[in-house]
Design an enzyme around this catalytic site. Structure first.
Site, short mmCIF file in Angstrom:
data_model
loop_
_atom_site.label_atom_id
_atom_site.label_comp_id
_atom_site.label_asym_id
_atom_site.label_seq_id
_atom_site.Cartn_x
_atom_site.Cartn_y
_atom_site.Cartn_z
N ASP A 124 -9.94 -11.97 7.57
CA ASP A 124 -9.78 -11.66 6.34
C ASP A 124 -10.89 -10.63 6.25
O ASP A 124 -12.11 -10.64 6.79
CB ASP A 124 -9.59 -12.59 5.20
CG ASP A 124 -8.72 -11.91 4.14
OD1 ASP A 124 -8.67 -10.78 4.04
OD2 ASP A 124 -8.29 -12.84 3.14
N HIS A 178 -11.76 -13.55 -3.02
CA HIS A 178 -12.47 -12.42 -3.00
C HIS A 178 -13.77 -12.36 -3.78
O HIS A 178 -14.45 -11.66 -3.85
CB HIS A 178 -11.37 -11.24 -3.80
CG HIS A 178 -10.24 -10.80 -2.97
ND1 HIS A 178 -8.99 -11.77 -2.70
CD2 HIS A 178 -10.04 -9.87 -2.04
CE1 HIS A 178 -8.13 -11.09 -1.94
NE2 HIS A 178 -8.92 -9.85 -1.60
N ARG A 211 0.87 -1.33 0.08
CA ARG A 211 -0.08 -0.08 -0.06
C ARG A 211 0.74 1.25 -0.02
O ARG A 211 0.45 2.32 -0.63
CB ARG A 211 -0.91 0.01 1.39
CG ARG A 211 -1.68 -1.19 1.42
CD ARG A 211 -2.49 -1.75 0.35
NE ARG A 211 -3.20 -2.89 0.40
CZ ARG A 211 -3.68 -3.68 -0.42
NH1 ARG A 211 -3.36 -3.78 -1.71
NH2 ARG A 211 -4.49 -4.80 -0.19
N LYS A 267 -0.89 -14.66 8.01
CA LYS A 267 -2.07 -15.09 7.09
C LYS A 267 -1.79 -15.86 6.11
O LYS A 267 -0.66 -16.19 5.60
CB LYS A 267 -2.68 -13.97 6.59
CG LYS A 267 -1.49 -12.75 5.71
CD LYS A 267 -2.42 -11.71 5.39
CE LYS A 267 -1.32 -10.67 4.20
NZ LYS A 267 -1.97 -9.55 4.09
N HIS A 268 -2.51 -16.86 5.62
CA HIS A 268 -4.22 -16.63 5.92
C HIS A 268 -4.48 -18.30 6.36
O HIS A 268 -4.38 -19.37 5.56
CB HIS A 268 -4.93 -16.73 4.42
CG HIS A 268 -4.65 -15.36 3.69
ND1 HIS A 268 -3.43 -15.23 2.71
CD2 HIS A 268 -5.05 -14.12 3.80
CE1 HIS A 268 -3.33 -14.02 2.38
NE2 HIS A 268 -4.29 -13.27 2.94
#
Length: 384
Positions: free
Chosen positions: A305, A235, A127, A222-223
């Protein structure tokens, strides 16, 4: 969280691993400094169990996120550099200076220090990326192929320093999924796994965690219990790993939990009939309370999540999913609020949980257990 694309990266000189994590960063006390003795309501404690994403690069008083933090007492926020619902590069991050102002303003609104998180895995999932003025980073697969923990430590330390300077105190990384399906759309194909070899994953993840702890940044494995073998992306819908998942996918969790290195664990929205015939991991008591807590001995924070992902949101009602996740053992419900956007999502989650407590579906003791674990996690930053 969604693996939005980010540019890949050059190298940096290898660093040296420390002999131990500084004691101040390694040991959690019961509550963060300045919180002892504060009287909180049931609603306050439930609000600490919510992590929410939001739109905006500034904490403007009229924005919903300010009300979520200042009035509702939401315990965590998650930052993104891309708005998926709008298809826009304008979300929370513009530059290092802007981001530091945003996080400081949000913290100033919080009664209890905010957990401010981002997915800073490296490479395509970063990010804090070069497009917004941050250093380029290597993806996990490249680090795993090099298999040099000292080099990984140096790379991760650079990320940790940037996170700390930006006011981000929690990294939703490292990924410890095994790369058992290199073509897997959510993990392998994006280079998010260090290796198919559990030993390499463990060594790399430990170096990554150590580098973050050296700068008082907490981390998330994760995960859980393993997404690396999946042939689809959670997703987009329900993912069944019943025929591909292998018990060795638990090895990184078992080893790192045993070493006391794990601050938090993120669940996967994967269905595995061998672990639970009815629910995906995020909503599974057998997987979280049974496998992760009882068998592997993890006593820290469990983060879901993104509850907006279709593997959960497409199969369960909003309130139903929130209640099931807490009943299963999750401490922090993550609403990235990015795949879809709802300015009231934090309030809706809080209302759903409070109603479940009043109906007797979630006990106040269960809420207290999560609240204590969350405060213990926050105490690791040494914030006032």
């Amino acid at each position: 969280m969604r693996p939005d694309a980010a540019p890949a990266m050059p190298t940096a000189a290898a660093g040296r691993l420390p002999t131990a994590i500084p004691q101040a960063h390694a040991v959690a006390t019961a509550v963060p400094a300045g919180i002892a003795g504060v009287s909180l309501t049931l609603e306050d404690k439930l609000a600490q169990m919510i992590m929410v994403g939001f739109r905006g690069a500034r904490a403007v008083p009229a924005d919903p996120i300010v009300a979520d933090v200042a009035q509702r007492g939401v315990g965590a926020v998650v930052l993104f550099n891309y708005d998926v619902a709008l298809g826009s590069a304008q979300r929370n991050i513009e530059s290092p200076a802007q981001l530091a102002h945003l996080t400081a303003d949000l913290q100033a609104q919080a009664r209890i220090p905010l957990l401010i998180a981002a997915d800073q895995e490296g490479g395509r999932v970063a990010r804090l990326d070069p497009a917004h003025g941050f250093a380029p980073s290597l993806q996990a697969q490249e680090l795993g192929e090099r298999s040099d923990p000292a080099f990984t430590y140096a790379q991760a330390e650079r990320m940790a320093k940037e996170l700390a300077a930006a006011g981000i105190n929690h990294n939703l990384a490292p990924v410890v999924d095994l790369n058992s399906n290199p073509a897997g759309p959510a993990i392998g194909a994006l280079g998010r796994s260090f290796s198919a070899d559990p030993a390499v994953v463990i060594a790399q993840a430990q170096a990554f965690i150590d580098a973050h702890h050296a700068h008082a940044i907490t981390t998330t494995l994760k995960h859980f219990p393993g997404h690396g073998s999946a042939q689809a992306d959670s997703h987009l819908g329900l993912v069944d790993v019943s025929n591909t998942w292998q018990p060795n996918e638990l090895a990184p969790y078992r080893s790192l939990i045993g070493q006391g290195a794990v601050d938090s664990v993120m669940t996967a929205h994967v269905f595995n009939v061998r672990l639970d015939p009815d629910y995906p991991a995020t909503l599974s008591q057998a997987t979280i309370n049974g496998l992760l807590r009882d068998e592997l001995g993890f006593s820290g924070v469990v983060i879901t999540d993104d509850m907006n992902m279709q593997a959960v949101a497409g199969q369960y009602g909003f309130a139903e999913a929130a209640v099931l996740a807490v009943q299963a053992g999750a401490d922090l419900l993550a609403y990235g609020n990015n795949l879809v956007y709802d300015p009231d999502v934090a309030q809706r989650a809080l209302v759903a949980l409070l109603a479940a407590v009043k109906r007797g579906e979630i006990s106040e003791e269960r809420v207290e257990a999560s609240y204590v674990r969350i405060l213990a996690l926050k105490s690791k930053w040494g914030q006032k």
